[in-house]
Design a protein around this motif. Structure first.
Motif, mmCIF file in Angstrom:
data_model
loop_
_atom_site.group_PDB
_atom_site.id
_atom_site.type_symbol
_atom_site.label_atom_id
_atom_site.label_comp_id
_atom_site.label_asym_id
_atom_site.label_seq_id
_atom_site.Cartn_x
_atom_site.Cartn_y
_atom_site.Cartn_z
ATOM 1 N N UNK A 191 40.017 44.969 87.839
ATOM 2 C CA UNK A 191 40.501 43.680 88.328
ATOM 3 C C UNK A 191 39.355 42.812 88.824
ATOM 4 N N UNK A 192 38.325 43.452 89.401
ATOM 5 C CA UNK A 192 37.195 42.697 89.931
ATOM 6 C C UNK A 192 36.278 42.192 88.828
ATOM 7 N N UNK A 193 36.155 42.938 87.737
ATOM 8 C CA UNK A 193 35.197 42.593 86.694
ATOM 9 C C UNK A 193 35.797 41.781 85.561
ATOM 10 N N UNK A 194 37.107 41.886 85.347
ATOM 11 C CA UNK A 194 37.700 41.251 84.183
ATOM 12 C C UNK A 194 38.930 40.446 84.586
ATOM 13 N N UNK A 195 39.118 39.331 83.870
ATOM 14 C CA UNK A 195 40.286 38.498 84.149
ATOM 15 C C UNK A 195 41.568 39.198 83.726
ATOM 16 N N UNK A 196 41.496 39.930 82.628
ATOM 17 C CA UNK A 196 42.687 40.624 82.118
ATOM 18 C C UNK A 196 42.372 42.111 81.980
ATOM 19 N N UNK A 197 42.615 42.911 83.013
ATOM 20 C CA UNK A 197 42.349 44.349 82.940
ATOM 21 C C UNK A 197 43.187 45.006 81.844
ATOM 22 N N UNK A 198 42.727 46.121 81.292
ATOM 23 C CA UNK A 198 43.495 46.802 80.242
ATOM 24 C C UNK A 198 44.835 47.297 80.784
ATOM 25 N N UNK A 199 45.858 47.144 80.008
ATOM 26 C CA UNK A 199 47.198 47.569 80.421
ATOM 27 C C UNK A 199 47.838 48.368 79.295
ATOM 28 N N UNK A 200 48.550 49.402 79.663
ATOM 29 C CA UNK A 200 49.317 50.212 78.713
ATOM 30 C C UNK A 200 50.251 51.093 79.527
ATOM 31 N N UNK A 201 51.342 51.524 78.917
ATOM 32 C CA UNK A 201 52.329 52.362 79.591
ATOM 33 C C UNK A 201 52.426 53.717 78.901
ATOM 34 N N UNK A 202 53.084 54.645 79.578
ATOM 35 C CA UNK A 202 53.335 55.959 78.980
ATOM 36 C C UNK A 202 54.207 55.806 77.736
ATOM 37 N N UNK A 203 55.130 54.840 77.770
ATOM 38 C CA UNK A 203 55.983 54.604 76.608
ATOM 39 C C UNK A 203 55.156 54.154 75.407
ATOM 40 N N UNK A 204 54.130 53.313 75.639
ATOM 41 C CA UNK A 204 53.231 52.904 74.543
ATOM 42 C C UNK A 204 52.521 54.114 73.949
ATOM 43 N N UNK A 205 52.032 54.984 74.827
ATOM 44 C CA UNK A 205 51.349 56.191 74.345
ATOM 45 C C UNK A 205 52.305 57.050 73.523
ATOM 46 N N UNK A 206 53.523 57.233 74.012
ATOM 47 C CA UNK A 206 54.499 58.067 73.314
ATOM 48 C C UNK A 206 54.786 57.541 71.910
ATOM 49 N N UNK A 207 54.948 56.223 71.780
ATOM 50 C CA UNK A 207 55.238 55.647 70.466
ATOM 51 C C UNK A 207 54.119 55.919 69.473
ATOM 52 N N UNK A 208 52.868 55.858 69.929
ATOM 53 C CA UNK A 208 51.745 56.122 69.033
ATOM 54 C C UNK A 208 51.678 57.591 68.636
ATOM 55 N N UNK A 209 51.919 58.499 69.571
ATOM 56 C CA UNK A 209 51.909 59.925 69.240
ATOM 57 C C UNK A 209 53.060 60.292 68.294
ATOM 58 N N UNK A 210 54.209 59.672 68.494
ATOM 59 C CA UNK A 210 55.327 59.911 67.576
ATOM 60 C C UNK A 210 55.025 59.353 66.190
ATOM 61 N N UNK A 211 54.279 58.249 66.140
ATOM 62 C CA UNK A 211 53.890 57.678 64.849
ATOM 63 C C UNK A 211 52.984 58.652 64.081
ATOM 64 N N UNK A 212 52.142 59.376 64.812
ATOM 65 C CA UNK A 212 51.296 60.395 64.186
ATOM 66 C C UNK A 212 52.167 61.451 63.514
ATOM 67 N N UNK A 213 53.176 61.926 64.221
ATOM 68 C CA UNK A 213 54.061 62.953 63.661
ATOM 69 C C UNK A 213 54.849 62.412 62.478
ATOM 70 N N UNK A 214 55.172 61.131 62.527
ATOM 71 C CA UNK A 214 55.904 60.514 61.421
ATOM 72 C C UNK A 214 55.034 60.458 60.162
#
Length: 408
Positions: A322-345
């Protein structure tokens, strides 16, 4: 300890009853101990943040100082782009000197310190040079024309070797197949694959598929070595190799993918702000790899790892971002889950670690039955699968930790 007050009439022999029972007292002590531990951890994080900010300030100061010095050099060059003309070869106030060896000789224009004053040639020499320039111009023009013809001939001759003939192409194909096989093997085979590619670098350094595999081999060596300095060295060298490839083939999904991986490996040995900066670079190149090759399960696995780590950033990392960047990186556990499920798909059973992360995502989201299911599915896979950026030992350890937690 506070006690219940008793009436005065009870006399001196009255007993005081404690406000808390023994169990409640133990609970209070445990809570106080928890608070103290958190305060201690917070103090360490603050110290680490202070140290990181000091390093950042030092880097900024160094960059500014370097920029100012370069600006001053450019200003001086612009101020005097050409040598000053002298009206008198012996009586000038010029103080420009060039280094010279030998003893002092005022007749030759040298100073006592062994230096020669700039433009100290005689007026006669200058006139002679002027007279000879016209003839030199004709010769130089002809020389340039000849050089241009020769250079054009060289370009036409050198363009062909960039395309491999059938025999060399076949040899390269066999080499790449052997490198892929060794990459998928154990630690010793990974070392052999790295040495194999290194030995053939001079022959195939201008081939895209060879270069990104060489970068991948550096990543393998970074993973299997234990010495921190060697890890940093392998990651740094591999990053340099893949940067060269990206300059020529910026539309290669593999080049973007391995550049992201090596940046991530190198950032593990750097400060917090460097790691956060690398996070943006990592995400950018993985997104580009997915855009160029949307059916590659490895890119989705890497993106899932990134999302999961961002969703679990600690207090210190979030404050620094937050101190170094105007838009800090954001992601949720749900985002991670969708990508891992895409791997299995795309490729069922592609990654044991991927299935472990699916179980962890479901556990974090409160879906315990799905977490147990994917934990069991991960146990069915062999230890050595195709994922990168995570060791087999790490996958097994995380799986054991989850299994122990469920048993408790």
């Amino acid at each position: 300890m506070s006690r219940v007050p008793v009436p005065v009439e009870a006399g001196d022999g009255a007993m005081y009853a404690p406000l808390l029972t023994r169990d409640e007292q133990v609970d209070v002590l445990e809570r106080l101990d928890f608070v103290l531990r958190n305060i201690s951890e917070l103090r360490k994080e603050v110290e680490e943040l202070r140290s990181s900010l000091q390093h950042l300030a030092a880097e900024i100061i160094a960059d500014v100082r370097s920029h100012l010095e370069e600006t001053q050099k450019v200003t001086r060059r612009r101020r005097f782009p050409f040598p000053r003309e002298r009206s008198d070869s012996t009586g000038s106030s010029s103080i420009y000197f060039t280094a010279s060896s030998g003893t002092a000789n005022t007749d030759d224009g040298e100073s006592e310190g062994g230096y020669t004053t700039a433009n100290a040639e005689s007026d006669y020499d200058r006139e002679s040079e002027r007279e000879s320039e016209e003839g030199e111009d004709e010769v130089s023009c002809e020389t340039v024309r000849t050089a241009r013809r020769d250079s054009l001939d060289l370009v036409n001759e050198d363009e062909a070797p960039l395309i491999l003939d059938s025999s060399l192409e076949e040899e390269l194909g066999q080499l790449l197949q052997q490198a892929d096989r060794l990459h998928n093997g154990d630690e010793q085979e990974k070392r052999e694959g790295f040495q194999l590619l290194l030995n053939n670098k001079l022959a195939y350094a201008d081939q895209k598929d060879f270069l990104w595999r060489l970068a991948r081999a550096h990543s393998d060596m970074c993973e299997i070595t234990e010495d921190a300095d060697e890890k940093r060295s392998y990651a740094s060298d591999g990053k340099e190799e893949i940067e060269i490839a990206l300059q020529k083939w910026d539309q290669s999904a593999e080049c973007h993918q391995w550049y992201a991986i090596l940046c991530g490996q190198l950032s593990e040995h750097e400060s917090i702000q460097k790691r956060i900066q690398t996070g943006y670079v990592f995400k950018e190149h993985i997104d580009k790899a997915i855009e160029l090759k949307p059916e590659d399960p490895q890119s989705y696995y890497l993106l899932g790892r990134w999302c999961y780590q961002v969703s679990h950033l600690g207090w210190l990392e979030k404050k620094t971002a937050s101190a170094l960047f105007e838009a800090p990186p954001t992601a949720t556990v749900q985002d991670a889950l969708q990508n891992f499920l895409r791997v299995e798909e795309l490729s069922p059973g592609f990654s044991k670690a991927g299935r472990v992360y699916i179980a962890k995502c479901y556990r974090d989201l409160g879906n315990n039955s799905a977490a147990v299911l994917w934990m069991n599915l991960a146990s069915e896979l062999p230890a050595n699968t195709k994922e990168v950026a995570v060791s087999d030992a790490e996958s097994e350890r995380e799986l054991e930790e989850m299994r122990s937690a469920w048993e408790e």
